[in-house]
Design a protein around this motif. Sequence first.
Motif, mmCIF file in Angstrom:
data_model
loop_
_atom_site.group_PDB
_atom_site.id
_atom_site.type_symbol
_atom_site.label_atom_id
_atom_site.label_comp_id
_atom_site.label_asym_id
_atom_site.label_seq_id
_atom_site.Cartn_x
_atom_site.Cartn_y
_atom_site.Cartn_z
ATOM 1 N N ARG A 1 2.304 1.708 -3.382
ATOM 2 C CA ARG A 1 1.305 2.227 -4.307
ATOM 3 C C ARG A 1 1.177 3.752 -4.137
ATOM 4 O O ARG A 1 1.204 4.499 -5.117
ATOM 5 C CB ARG A 1 -0.034 1.547 -4.028
ATOM 6 C CG ARG A 1 -1.167 2.003 -4.902
ATOM 7 C CD ARG A 1 -2.433 1.231 -4.544
ATOM 8 N NE ARG A 1 -3.524 1.561 -5.453
ATOM 9 C CZ ARG A 1 -4.383 2.540 -5.230
ATOM 10 N NH1 ARG A 1 -4.266 3.286 -4.160
ATOM 11 N NH2 ARG A 1 -5.345 2.779 -6.102
ATOM 12 N N ARG A 2 1.107 4.159 -2.866
ATOM 13 C CA ARG A 2 0.948 5.584 -2.587
ATOM 14 C C ARG A 2 2.153 6.378 -3.106
ATOM 15 O O ARG A 2 1.996 7.420 -3.739
ATOM 16 C CB ARG A 2 0.783 5.793 -1.080
ATOM 17 C CG ARG A 2 -0.449 6.599 -0.740
ATOM 18 C CD ARG A 2 -0.690 6.619 0.742
ATOM 19 N NE ARG A 2 -1.427 5.446 1.196
ATOM 20 C CZ ARG A 2 -1.437 5.019 2.465
ATOM 21 N NH1 ARG A 2 -0.759 5.649 3.386
ATOM 22 N NH2 ARG A 2 -2.148 3.967 2.794
ATOM 23 N N GLN A 11 0.834 -1.219 0.000
ATOM 24 C CA GLN A 11 0.000 0.000 0.000
ATOM 25 C C GLN A 11 0.857 1.253 0.000
ATOM 26 O O GLN A 11 0.555 2.212 -0.700
ATOM 27 C CB GLN A 11 -0.910 -0.007 1.218
ATOM 28 C CG GLN A 11 -2.163 -0.836 0.979
ATOM 29 C CD GLN A 11 -3.263 -0.457 1.938
ATOM 30 O OE1 GLN A 11 -2.983 -0.053 3.073
ATOM 31 N NE2 GLN A 11 -4.491 -0.579 1.507
#
Lengths: 131, 197
Positions: B16-17, B13
């Motif tokens: 991804r950010r 995550q």
Amino acid sequence: MKAIGWIKRLTAFDRKLLVVVAVLVALSFLLLLRQSSGARLVVSSDDRIVFVAPLNKDQRVELEGPLGITVLQIESGAARVVSSPCARKVCIRMGEARHTGDLLACVPNKLVITIEGDSTEEDAEYDFIRR
Amino acid sequence: MTSSAVDSQELEQVRRRVFLALFVALAVALHTVEVLLPNPLPWFRIGLANILALTALFSYGIQALWIVSISRILIGSLLLGSLFSPGFLLSLGGGIFANSLMSLGYKLWQNKIGPIGVSVLGALGHVTGQLLIAWLVVIRHPSIWMLLPFFLLFALISGIINGLAADYLLTSLYKHPAFAKLKVTTTASKEKNHLES
């Protein structure tokens, strides 16, 4: 060989999609070429219609604007501005308006001349106002 | 559930950010550079920033596409001082149209369409959306649609260029270990899927 290397980066589906899109683009150009001649000429000033005439009748029209008189010539299905009191004479240089949707404008003299309708219309009478 | 599994999920995550932020930053840079480039014809732009939106779409999905392109339009316009001007509306309208078409194409033909196909759809959506907004907001005159064929032709060419650039970028990105966990969706892998199915 290197010039066509990019084709390898297309999936089989991409290739089909590109062909379809290319055909659509070509069709849109065909539609552009097949535009129809207009039926009538509409002159508006400050969003108000001040003059309407059929394009198939040759005539010379004097239009009054805030600066003075702009002379419009309708001849063999086309309209053009022949004289105008404005400074830059952009409207004269805009040349002829013949097809539906064509436009001549004299901004200083607040005149907008548009071509509407279709010469193939049965009844070229002016019976509605389109915004 | 072991703690290491949670960690790796969290790591994904965060990755991804970080990558989306990077994509937005690069897209803003390209957007700005493109505006600064001399332009022989007004309104005709290649839309290089869309390369990053495409990259986001093919690596993180439809939501990422919207995040990157809408952020890019907002930040890019803010930097150039055109925020909420008519030009910004054209940009936003074009962007929304392009994104809708790209999302739709990506969803409908997920296993078959490559970056170039999606890019061409996006470019077509962009010019159509821009003309629609121009017609609604700026020039309420039907003859504006006579520009559409020229715009579509230009969109086809610029769409291919952007798609190609995005495909090259994706190919090299997937070589990086940070993308190892992602489903590989470059043209080469699509072709393989296609042949197998």
